[in-house]
Design an enzyme around this catalytic site. Structure first.
Site, short mmCIF file in Angstrom:
data_model
loop_
_atom_site.label_atom_id
_atom_site.label_comp_id
_atom_site.label_asym_id
_atom_site.label_seq_id
_atom_site.Cartn_x
_atom_site.Cartn_y
_atom_site.Cartn_z
N ASP A 178 0.91 -1.16 0.30
CA ASP A 178 0.18 0.25 -0.02
C ASP A 178 0.60 1.17 -0.11
OD1 ASP A 178 -1.92 1.73 0.06
OD2 ASP A 178 -2.51 1.02 2.20
N GLU A 236 -6.38 5.37 -9.29
CA GLU A 236 -7.71 5.55 -8.17
C GLU A 236 -8.46 6.22 -9.47
OE1 GLU A 236 -9.51 6.48 -3.88
OE2 GLU A 236 -7.96 5.88 -4.65
N LYS A 254 -9.56 1.88 -9.45
CA LYS A 254 -9.80 1.91 -8.30
C LYS A 254 -10.81 3.39 -8.00
CE LYS A 254 -7.45 2.60 -4.16
NZ LYS A 254 -6.39 2.17 -3.56
N THR A 311 -12.95 1.24 -3.38
CA THR A 311 -12.12 1.28 -2.14
C THR A 311 -12.94 1.84 -1.42
OG1 THR A 311 -10.44 2.34 -1.38
CG2 THR A 311 -11.31 3.36 -3.18
N PHE A 323 -11.42 -1.72 4.41
CA PHE A 323 -10.84 -0.30 5.52
C PHE A 323 -11.01 -0.75 7.05
CE2 PHE A 323 -9.56 3.45 3.22
CZ PHE A 323 -9.23 2.69 1.29
#
Length: 315
Positions: free
Chosen positions: A17, A92, A128, A152, A174
């Site tokens: 990440d 993203e 994303k 996400t 998350f």
């Protein structure tokens, strides 16, 4: 005895990440994920100056050169990451488009187009998108076009149900942000499998496996190694370099977590837009964290544009 990281790799695909090229080269994950916050962090490092300048030059003369340069930088960084990982990189869509299906589609297609122009095939990239209703519907269309997605900012079981029904390739629930909310709300800490973030991911994982969904579950946003250990055996886990380093330096065997082995008690349910929105509305944590996450990513995207604008003035 193996390190905990080596042990974890036996059951779970490890994803880094980070947008830090040096960290990825050192840690050798299978995949890597980026987001606006990580791109902003990378853009503030001297090591990426040349990449930023190249993005600005390539975007000069375009209708919106600053936004285009940010997009170019994201793809350039992603392209570099694909040289270091055997799998995929996640890039993203602008969080400010989270509630606009058509704009999300256009941006996603443009990102894939830019990757392909850079010689990176779409099977090396995940787009994303925030797991809003609009984002999920856009991702469903993209999946049908052969553009696979990583949904996400996922906090609720309803979001996970909708993503599975939409045929999404991968979701990123998350863990850490769910933990943060409950820790603040209840005024106490949580450890191991009692952690609400861990429980949320485990519930989704069991539901997917029980009902034979192919959508990949990738736990994200970890606050400590205990959360990671409690989810050993999950399809994938995306982990920060600091926590990867910690796991690499600690010895221990990490078997598949018992919380993932339990049977699912959730019946199969398909949500339409109204039932999805109501279910999210009933989940105060998910409502707050989704809105907060979209705002935070949008703010960091704006900061990246400000940095790029300032750089263009002084170029």
């Amino acid at each position: 005895m193996p390190s905990k990281l080596e042990s974890l790799r036996k059951h779970t695909l490890i994803v880094a990440d980070t947008g830090d090229i040096a960290a990825i080269r050192k840690l050798q994950p299978v995949d890597a994920t980026t987001n606006p916050s990580l791109l902003l962090k990378a853009a503030q490092q001297e090591a990426y100056s040349l990449m930023l300048d190249q993005a600005l030059r390539a975007s000069a003369g375009n209708f919106d050169p600053i936004a285009d340069a940010c997009e170019s930088f994201a793809v350039a960084l992603g392209a570099e990451i694909t040289k270091l990982v055997p799998g995929r990189v996640s890039t993203e869509v602008d969080a400010r488009l989270s509630y606009d299906r058509r704009a999300t589609l256009a941006k996603a297609r443009r990102l894939i187009e830019r990757y392909e122009e850079a010689g990176i095939t779409r099977d090396r990239v995940l787009i994303k998108i925030a797991a809003t209703w609009e984002g999920i519907q856009a991702a469903a269309e993209l999946e049908k076009e052969g553009i696979q997605c990583n949904l996400t900012l996922l906090f609720s079981f309803a979001q996970a149900q909708a993503c599975a029904d939409a045929g999404i390739y991968l979701i990123s629930p998350f863990v850490g942000r769910i933990y943060d909310w409950y820790k603040k709300s209840e005024g106490r800490d949580f450890q191991g499998i009692e952690d609400p973030g861990v429980q949320s991911v485990a519930r989704i994982y069991r539901y997917y496996k029980h009902h034979l969904y192919s959508t990949v579950v990738m736990g994200a946003s970890f606050r400590n190694s205990g959360q990671i250990e409690a989810l050993a055996g999950c399809d994938r886990l995306t982990i920060s370099p600091a926590l990867l380093e910690q796991l690499a330096h600690e010895e221990g065997n990490l078997p598949v977590s018992n919380i993932l082995k339990q049977p699912s008690s959730d019946p199969l349910e398909t949500l339409n837009e109204s039932t999805f929105r109501w279910a999210n509305n009933e989940d105060a944590m998910a409502t707050e964290k989704l809105a907060e996450g979209v705002r935070a990513f949008a703010a960091d995207q704006a900061k990246l544009e400000d940095l790029m604008r300032l750089r263009s003035v002084h170029a």
